[in-house]
Design an enzyme around this catalytic site. Structure first.
Site, PDB file in Angstrom:
ATOM      1  N   THR A 166     -89.673 -34.440 -58.572  1.00 16.78           N
ATOM      2  CA  THR A 166     -90.189 -35.734 -59.020  1.00 16.78           C
ATOM      3  C   THR A 166     -90.142 -36.745 -57.882  1.00 16.78           C
ATOM      4  OG1 THR A 166     -89.468 -35.299 -61.285  1.00 16.78           O
ATOM      5  CG2 THR A 166     -89.846 -37.608 -60.693  1.00 16.78           C
TER       6      THR A 166
ATOM      7  N   LYS B 250     -85.530 -33.667 -57.748  1.00 14.93           N
ATOM      8  CA  LYS B 250     -86.013 -33.528 -56.372  1.00 14.93           C
ATOM      9  C   LYS B 250     -87.536 -33.435 -56.292  1.00 14.93           C
ATOM     10  CE  LYS B 250     -84.352 -29.915 -54.540  1.00 14.93           C
ATOM     11  NZ  LYS B 250     -85.390 -29.088 -55.177  1.00 14.93           N
TER      12      LYS B 250
ATOM     13  N   PHE C  71     -81.702 -44.057 -63.099  1.00  8.04           N
ATOM     14  CA  PHE C  71     -81.674 -43.833 -64.547  1.00  8.04           C
ATOM     15  C   PHE C  71     -81.371 -45.168 -65.233  1.00  8.04           C
ATOM     16  CE2 PHE C  71     -81.699 -39.499 -63.395  1.00  8.04           C
ATOM     17  CZ  PHE C  71     -81.859 -38.702 -64.518  1.00  8.04           C
TER      18      PHE C  71
ATOM     19  N   TRP D 277     -89.975 -41.899 -61.546  1.00  9.40           N
ATOM     20  CA  TRP D 277     -90.175 -41.268 -62.855  1.00  9.40           C
ATOM     21  C   TRP D 277     -90.728 -42.279 -63.858  1.00  9.40           C
ATOM     22  CZ3 TRP D 277     -88.411 -41.875 -67.878  1.00  9.40           C
ATOM     23  CH2 TRP D 277     -88.635 -40.798 -68.741  1.00  9.40           C
TER      24      TRP D 277
ATOM     25  N   PHE E  29     -83.053 -26.428 -54.778  1.00  8.17           N
ATOM     26  CA  PHE E  29     -81.635 -26.678 -55.070  1.00  8.17           C
ATOM     27  C   PHE E  29     -81.020 -27.640 -54.047  1.00  8.17           C
ATOM     28  CE2 PHE E  29     -82.004 -22.478 -57.358  1.00  8.17           C
ATOM     29  CZ  PHE E  29     -82.002 -23.053 -58.609  1.00  8.17           C
TER      30      PHE E  29
ATOM     31  N   ALA F 252     -84.350 -20.721 -54.282  1.00  9.82           N
ATOM     32  CA  ALA F 252     -83.499 -20.994 -53.124  1.00  9.82           C
ATOM     33  C   ALA F 252     -82.116 -20.389 -53.247  1.00  9.82           C
ATOM     34  CB  ALA F 252     -83.383 -22.503 -52.902  1.00  9.82           C
TER      35      ALA F 252
ATOM     36  N   LYS G 224     -84.379 -24.255 -67.114  1.00  6.94           N
ATOM     37  CA  LYS G 224     -84.491 -25.165 -65.981  1.00  6.94           C
ATOM     38  C   LYS G 224     -85.717 -26.060 -66.080  1.00  6.94           C
ATOM     39  CE  LYS G 224     -84.916 -25.208 -60.948  1.00  6.94           C
ATOM     40  NZ  LYS G 224     -86.282 -25.772 -60.896  1.00  6.94           N
TER      41      LYS G 224
ATOM     42  N   ARG H  30     -93.772 -25.974 -54.063  1.00  7.24           N
ATOM     43  CA  ARG H  30     -93.789 -24.604 -54.583  1.00  7.24           C
ATOM     44  C   ARG H  30     -94.429 -24.546 -55.967  1.00  7.24           C
ATOM     45  NH1 ARG H  30     -87.757 -23.185 -54.876  1.00  7.24           N
ATOM     46  NH2 ARG H  30     -87.713 -25.411 -55.331  1.00  7.24           N
TER      47      ARG H  30
END
Length: 556
Positions: free
Chosen positions: A73, A71, A381, A409, A301, A273, A105, A94
């Site tokens: 990214t 998210k 991906f 990405w 999240f 979150a 994480k 954030r």
């Protein structure tokens, strides 16, 4: 392919003053933290109050899985792509917490060719905001214990102190502690505990405060304990809100950094979150809206947590509602929601994808309940197959939601151009008719029931005996109309982390409430969600090091 940190370290950064000039920020408007980081001055923030606001894009996601969604990214890549197609864009994100950085994480600076830089600084100590919040929180703890030691004029019941200490690390050994041991000189013995810094009410307050005066008033309104008659005691009763505000006077200023492609980014605040409201600061988002034509922000999240809290808790404090919402999904994660094991995700599986699409579909339906235009972004991906991509596009078409593949990405801004173009088209041809999921005057029970039924897809809400007693108290204290911040597992719509996909016919149990009267909401604790995480068996910290000349190694 290079690692994230290798990509970041290969970029030649521009001085931050050159980056922010693109959005009308001058030398005198910032306070430098080296060449590549700065804080925005209050003079500049205040001068923008009368400026019109640009478009606001909220980026959210499906329920997270070990397969990854990306998210942050996607938020960064989308902003870079919007700039690439000629839209003056800023990002409002954030700050990462050291707990997840050192745990499992990871950080929150993006990845690949969609990163905010300098990523090492952002993921570690940055400009010291986390430390200031930790210090302010623990200063309040020290002042509470000193008040007990010096005679307890307020009549605080030491068994009913609800304010905890914090540290910005995952440290399960600190969840429950005893303080004040060692005799009269060391204080009054009592039970205490630690939360992670990002779960601190002071973090939430910093992210919701509109200015220094609002910050001070919110700090004064924190409930720290109850007296022997069970009446609440506030920070204002201790008369220390001024001191706490002083500690935070620099931390409340938004931080300015840049992306790999030179997009100006405000990175500020970092509440989780699943246990807090999961959004960056109101000051940062509001400022970006007045500096840029497009502001991209994200909420933590899945949309059932971060987006719901953004829309029901943060939006009332912003100058405008979102113009569109982008929901990030990966084929891998959708297949996992469809029952496929992690080790099988690299193989094509259309049936699992179709089954897992139910999770994405519910999130789309939920955002539409708020009256907002929604777009699906597929985070691409290399293992995605044409058949899977075509299937997902057909599934999205069937529910009439725009969908675009994005490879930010791997390909940076270029990989998000089609998504950016579709987003602009949706905003220009749609109208936001925003409406919250509940009315501000609804009771806490009604608000929770609406969230559980309308957003989670649950059947009903069960309240423990403790929670029922707290609800009676809240009514007596006139807290019964405050917004609700649900503390729930991020992995499922339910309070059972193993219940993936789009479950129905389940109950949500509220085990207890935590009043956050300074932040302006009531936290409802569900399941076994904890406000102090623990480290995994093999923490990310084991891969980290620093070279002889001070270069960070192994940081993702």
């Amino acid at each position: 392919m290079k690692s994230d940190i290798e990509i970041a370290q290969s970029v030649v950064l521009k001085p931050i003053i050159d980056i922010v000039k693109k959005v009308g920020i001058d030398d005198d408007d910032i306070e430098l933290y080296g060449k590549y980081k700065a804080k925005l001055s209050f003079d500049k923030i205040n001068s923008l109050e009368s400026e019109k606001t640009g478009k606001l894009i909220l980026v959210t996601a499906i329920n997270p899985t070990p397969a990854g969604e990306g998210k942050s990214t996607m938020s960064i890549g989308l902003a870079d792509a919007l700039n690439k197609i000629g839209k003056k864009t800023m990002i409002a994100l954030r700050e990462p917490s050291l707990g997840p950085v050192m745990g499992i994480k990871g950080g929150a600076a993006g990845g690949g060719f969609a990163q905010v830089l300098p990523m090492e600084d952002i993921n570690l100590h940055f400009t010291g905001d986390m430390h200031a919040i930790t210090t302010a929180n623990n200063a309040l703890s020290a002042l509470i214990d000193n008040h007990l030691q010096q005679g307890n004029k307020l009549g605080i019941d030491q068994r009913r102190i609800i304010w905890k200490r914090v540290v910005d690390l995952n440290d399960r050994a600190l969840r429950q502690v005893i303080v004040g041991l060692g005799g009269p000189l060391n204080g009054i013995p009592r039970e205490d505990g630690f939360d992670i810094t990002v779960a601190s009410e002071i973090m939430a307050i910093l992210c919701l405060a509109r200015n220094l005066n609002d910050l001070k008033e919110r700090l004064a309104s924190i409930v720290i304990a109850y007296d022997h008659d069970k009446k609440p005691i506030y920070v204002r009763d201790l008369k220390v809100e001024g001191a706490l505000t002083l500690i935070l006077k620099d931390a409340i200023k938004p931080n300015l950094v840049q992306t790999i492609y030179g997009t100006p980014a405000l990175v500020h605040g970092g509440p989780f979150a699943n246990i807090a409201h999961g959004c960056n600061s109101v000051i940062a988002t509001s400022t970006a809206l007045r500096l840029a034509d497009y502001t991209v922000t994200e909420a933590g999240f899945g949309a059932d947590l971060g987006a719901e809290k953004f829309l029901d808790i943060k939006v009332p404090n912003l100058p405008k509602d979102p113009d569109a919402v982008v929901i990030v999904a990966t084929l891998r994660a959708l297949k996992m929601h469809g029952g496929l094991a992690k080790e099988s995700l690299n193989t094509e599986n259309i049936s699992a994808l179709k089954e897992g699409f139910a999770n994405l579909k519910r999130h789309v339906e939920n955002i539409r309940k708020y009256g907002l235009p929604v777009i699906v972004a597929i985070n691409e991906f290399v293992t995605d197959t044409k058949a899977e991509i075509d299937t997902l596009k057909e599934l999205c078409k069937a529910i009439n939601v725009p969908v675009e593949l994005a490879s930010v990405w791997a390909n940076g801004a270029e990989g998000g151009v089609e998504l950016a173009q579709t987003l602009v088209e949706v905003i220009e041809n749609s109208q936001s008719n925003f409406k919250p999921i509940y009315d501000k005057d609804d009771s806490i029970e009604t608000k929770i029931t609406l969230i559980v039924k309308e957003i989670y897809g649950g059947k009903s809400v069960q309240f423990s005996a403790k929670a029922k007693n707290q609800l009676k108290q809240f009514k007596a204290y006139e807290w019964d109309k405050l917004p609700v911040c649900m503390a729930k597992t991020q992995y499922s719509f339910s309070d059972n982390p193993k219940l993936l996909g789009a479950p129905t016919d389940f109950d949500i149990t509220i085990r207890e409430f935590v009043p956050k009267t300074g932040a302006g909401f009531i936290v409802a604790l569900t399941g076994d969600v904890m406000t102090m995480p623990g480290l995994p068996k093999i923490p990310a910290a084991l891969n980290m090091d620093v070279s002889e000349d001070g270069v960070a190694l192994g940081l993702f």
